[in-house]
Design an enzyme around this catalytic site. Sequence first.
Site, short mmCIF file in Angstrom:
data_model
loop_
_atom_site.label_atom_id
_atom_site.label_comp_id
_atom_site.label_asym_id
_atom_site.label_seq_id
_atom_site.Cartn_x
_atom_site.Cartn_y
_atom_site.Cartn_z
CB THR A 43 7.95 5.79 5.24
OG1 THR A 43 6.98 6.15 6.08
CG2 THR A 43 8.51 4.37 5.57
CE LYS A 53 15.90 -1.63 -0.95
NZ LYS A 53 14.43 -1.63 -0.40
N GLY A 146 1.54 9.44 3.87
CA GLY A 146 2.35 8.24 3.71
C GLY A 146 1.55 7.10 4.47
CB ILE A 186 9.01 -5.54 4.16
CG1 ILE A 186 8.81 -4.01 3.77
CG2 ILE A 186 9.75 -5.68 5.35
CD1 ILE A 186 7.95 -3.14 4.47
CD GLU A 189 13.78 -4.79 -0.64
OE1 GLU A 189 13.60 -4.77 -1.90
OE2 GLU A 189 13.75 -3.99 0.18
N GLY A 274 2.31 -6.04 5.02
CA GLY A 274 1.66 -4.92 4.24
C GLY A 274 1.76 -3.77 4.95
CG MET A 321 1.28 1.65 -0.38
SD MET A 321 1.16 0.92 1.23
CE MET A 321 -0.47 1.92 1.75
CG HIS A 447 29.64 -8.49 -26.52
ND1 HIS A 447 28.81 -9.64 -25.88
CD2 HIS A 447 30.76 -8.98 -26.62
CE1 HIS A 447 29.64 -10.65 -25.81
NE2 HIS A 447 30.96 -10.49 -26.26
P1 FAD Z 1 6.10 8.53 3.57
O1 FAD Z 1 7.47 8.28 3.00
O2 FAD Z 1 5.48 7.71 4.47
O3 FAD Z 1 6.15 10.02 4.24
C1 FAD Z 1 5.08 10.47 5.00
C2 FAD Z 1 5.63 11.66 5.89
O4 FAD Z 1 4.39 12.39 6.33
C3 FAD Z 1 6.23 11.13 7.28
O5 FAD Z 1 7.56 11.69 7.37
C4 FAD Z 1 5.36 11.54 8.43
O6 FAD Z 1 6.00 11.75 9.43
C5 FAD Z 1 4.66 12.34 7.88
N1 FAD Z 1 3.48 12.96 8.51
C6 FAD Z 1 2.26 12.03 8.69
N2 FAD Z 1 1.34 12.57 9.14
C7 FAD Z 1 1.62 13.99 9.57
C8 FAD Z 1 1.00 15.12 10.13
N3 FAD Z 1 -0.40 15.06 10.44
N4 FAD Z 1 1.74 16.28 10.32
C9 FAD Z 1 2.99 16.25 9.79
N5 FAD Z 1 3.83 15.15 9.08
C10 FAD Z 1 2.92 14.08 8.80
N6 FAD Z 1 9.58 1.83 -1.91
C11 FAD Z 1 10.42 1.74 -3.37
O7 FAD Z 1 10.01 2.43 -4.23
N7 FAD Z 1 11.55 1.17 -3.16
C12 FAD Z 1 11.97 0.60 -1.98
O8 FAD Z 1 13.15 0.20 -2.25
C13 FAD Z 1 11.24 0.76 -0.90
N8 FAD Z 1 11.82 0.10 0.32
C14 FAD Z 1 11.08 0.23 1.45
C15 FAD Z 1 11.57 -0.44 2.78
C16 FAD Z 1 10.66 -0.59 3.51
C17 FAD Z 1 11.34 -1.11 4.73
C18 FAD Z 1 9.45 0.39 3.84
C19 FAD Z 1 8.67 0.18 5.06
C20 FAD Z 1 9.09 0.85 2.76
C21 FAD Z 1 9.84 0.71 1.36
N9 FAD Z 1 9.45 1.31 0.24
C22 FAD Z 1 10.01 1.35 -1.05
C23 FAD Z 1 7.99 2.30 0.33
C24 FAD Z 1 8.28 3.62 0.19
O9 FAD Z 1 9.03 3.73 1.62
C25 FAD Z 1 7.04 4.42 0.20
O10 FAD Z 1 6.23 4.16 -0.73
C26 FAD Z 1 7.16 6.12 0.41
O11 FAD Z 1 8.03 6.21 1.46
C27 FAD Z 1 5.89 6.55 0.33
O12 FAD Z 1 6.11 7.91 0.23
P2 FAD Z 1 4.99 9.06 0.74
O13 FAD Z 1 5.54 10.48 0.69
O14 FAD Z 1 3.74 8.96 0.38
O15 FAD Z 1 5.05 8.70 2.55
P1 NAD Z 2 3.62 -6.83 0.98
O1 NAD Z 2 2.33 -6.47 0.30
O2 NAD Z 2 4.74 -6.62 -0.28
O3 NAD Z 2 3.58 -8.26 1.20
C1 NAD Z 2 2.95 -8.78 2.35
C2 NAD Z 2 2.78 -10.22 2.15
O4 NAD Z 2 2.25 -10.78 3.39
C3 NAD Z 2 1.82 -10.66 1.18
O5 NAD Z 2 2.75 -11.72 0.50
C4 NAD Z 2 0.76 -11.10 1.69
O6 NAD Z 2 0.13 -12.29 0.80
C5 NAD Z 2 1.48 -11.67 3.14
N1 NAD Z 2 0.19 -11.64 4.11
C6 NAD Z 2 -0.68 -11.02 4.40
N2 NAD Z 2 -1.28 -11.39 5.51
C7 NAD Z 2 -0.58 -12.28 5.96
C8 NAD Z 2 -0.62 -13.14 7.11
N3 NAD Z 2 -1.80 -12.83 8.13
N4 NAD Z 2 0.20 -14.17 7.24
C9 NAD Z 2 1.25 -14.55 6.68
N5 NAD Z 2 1.28 -13.61 5.16
C10 NAD Z 2 0.50 -12.48 5.09
O7 NAD Z 2 3.99 -5.76 1.97
P2 NAD Z 2 5.28 -5.57 2.77
O8 NAD Z 2 6.17 -6.66 2.48
O9 NAD Z 2 4.77 -5.52 4.09
O10 NAD Z 2 5.72 -4.15 2.22
C11 NAD Z 2 4.79 -3.18 2.27
C12 NAD Z 2 4.93 -2.15 1.14
O11 NAD Z 2 6.08 -1.38 1.14
C13 NAD Z 2 4.85 -2.95 -0.25
O12 NAD Z 2 3.56 -2.94 -0.56
C14 NAD Z 2 5.87 -2.17 -1.13
O13 NAD Z 2 4.95 -1.44 -1.94
C15 NAD Z 2 6.75 -1.35 -0.20
N6 NAD Z 2 8.17 -1.61 -0.33
C16 NAD Z 2 8.88 -1.58 -1.29
C17 NAD Z 2 10.02 -2.13 -1.51
C18 NAD Z 2 10.49 -2.12 -2.76
O14 NAD Z 2 10.12 -1.34 -3.71
N7 NAD Z 2 11.73 -2.88 -2.83
C19 NAD Z 2 10.55 -2.81 -0.28
C20 NAD Z 2 10.00 -2.83 0.76
C21 NAD Z 2 8.54 -2.34 0.72
#
Ligand code: FAD
Ligand code: NAD
Length: 468
Positions: A43, A53, A146, A186, A189, A274, A321, A447
């Site tokens: 992801t 980003k 993930g 999300i 951002e 979420g 996450m 500074h």
């Molecule tokens: P994942 O990255 O979700 O990877 C899991 C992998 O497993 C996937 O490639 C999937 O295809 C594979 N998989 C699943 N099931 C199987 C199977 N049965 N066989 C083979 N492969 C499989 N976090 C941050 O710290 N900073 C950020 O700026 C940030 N921005 C984000 C922005 C967005 C839009 C989103 C959605 C998330 C963001 N996150 C951010 C969260 C971050 O992406 C996750 O916390 C992170 O990717 C988790 O890593 P993971 O390795 O646990 O799982």
């Molecule tokens: P989030 O948990 O950050 O925010 C979800 C928001 O939705 C919360 O404020 C919650 O109160 C609200 N909400 C829940 N149910 C709702 C409803 N029915 N109606 C209106 N509001 C509702 O989740 P996200 O923004 O979807 O991101 C998912 C995860 O991905 C985050 O938990 C974060 O860990 C990760 N992420 C991290 C980054 C980063 O590190 N910069 C960026 C993107 C995503």
Amino acid sequence: MADSTYDFVVIGSGPGGYVCAIRAAQLGFKTACIEKDPTLGGTCLNVGCIPSKALLAASEKYEEAQSHLGAFGVDVGNVALNLLGMLAHKDKVVKANTDGVAYLFKKNKIDWIKGTAAFTGPNTLSVTAEGEAQTITAKNIVIATGSEVTPLLGIAIDEKRIVSSTGALKLDAVPKTMVVIGGGYIGLEMGTVWQRLGASVTVVEFLDRILPGMDGEVSKSMQRILQKQGMKFRLATKVSSAQASETGVTLTLEPAKGGNAETMQADIVLVAVGRRAFTGGLALEKAGVKLDDRGRVATNGHFATNVPSIYAIGDAIDGPMLAHKAEDEGSIVAEIIAGQSGHMDYNLVPGVVYTWPEAAQVGKTEEQLKQEGAAYKVGKFPFSANGRARAMNMTDGFVKILADAKTDTVLGAHIIGPEAGTLIAEIVLAMEFGASSEDIARTCHAHPTLEEAVKEAALGVDGRSIHI
Ligand code: FAD
Ligand code: NAD
């Protein structure tokens, strides 16, 4: 296809999985990583951290050129948006990162097994790709599968009009109006990206505040600053339905506590309420692996599941996450399996929201300390009093440090302002070493830098900031 036997197999190549595989290979295990998607990186690299980003950086430059350079005496004339160019930048960055993981796999002699993995026993997996299955046997298996988008009842994501973060990363035109459901990471951002490019963005949040996990002062300040930028907020409000048509989406909004419904129109709706652990298709029952009450793989705090040969990390288990949390767990579990000791301090996992300004945190929030009845002191310093921030025209925000009233140990830090995500690292390190606010205050800071705001906040814990 031939059967294959490994010491160490990781399912999933996200930041948790690929880091785990590399660390396992470094430790001498014969290692493979199974990935169902066509590229490595999960992801985070494909549809999460990295592309978001890339768009945040690009849209920030566009907005800066359009609205902020004049104040520096830089006249750029008419600024035009090339959305296709911006999306191409994002795709290029994603490819460089996912190719980078493939390179690291080769370098570390890790086998990349393409396909979807399903357990057939505690040490065996069936991996299916294009209708063909192969059997993989491993002494140790790490689940790093993930998470996926949490759906919202009654709202169907079509990735065209009603999108998840994945759809929001590739809109082919700037919407005039966008409703973001969820004021979390999300929502803020991706809402910021499209607002900078010209959309009128309304965030609908169920709770009475945005960024619920962050310090209350930071989230209030963030809302005020984003409002100044033009973002609209509907707090304590829920979306009960959203109907997409050719021309847009009709939403029904209700007060979270119940009351009169109203309707609203938007060109695009982003659902960002979420994410939830993803274990679909793994056939965990065939190995006997248990889930917890929230559908995550249940682990014992040291990443062991109830089955001795199977471990789990990252978004698929308990905890924030975040990519860096998954990465650290990946390294630690490989070391534990190799017989070394490993420990993860979840209190010291920083969180960063990459809006403008950024928000960053580590440790306890003030609300948590109050709830725990802790005796604490607060040091706070605004960027408006920092020379470098003034030079950069970036004076919104502050640094806030919370320290134990008796021992002065730093308990938490909360920053909203320029480079907050970078500034927090100093405090994470300080906390890792058990530092007091006095330790930070007595550390010489160059500074003129934004870091001086951290030092001033640390001085402020003892009421002796110099520049305010
Ligand atoms: P994942 O990255 O979700 O990877 C899991 C992998 O497993 C996937 O490639 C999937 O295809 C594979 N998989 C699943 N099931 C199987 C199977 N049965 N066989 C083979 N492969 C499989 N976090 C941050 O710290 N900073 C950020 O700026 C940030 N921005 C984000 C922005 C967005 C839009 C989103 C959605 C998330 C963001 N996150 C951010 C969260 C971050 O992406 C996750 O916390 C992170 O990717 C988790 O890593 P993971 O390795 O646990 O799982
Ligand atoms: P989030 O948990 O950050 O925010 C979800 C928001 O939705 C919360 O404020 C919650 O109160 C609200 N909400 C829940 N149910 C709702 C409803 N029915 N109606 C209106 N509001 C509702 O989740 P996200 O923004 O979807 O991101 C998912 C995860 O991905 C985050 O938990 C974060 O860990 C990760 N992420 C991290 C980054 C980063 O590190 N910069 C960026 C993107 C995503």
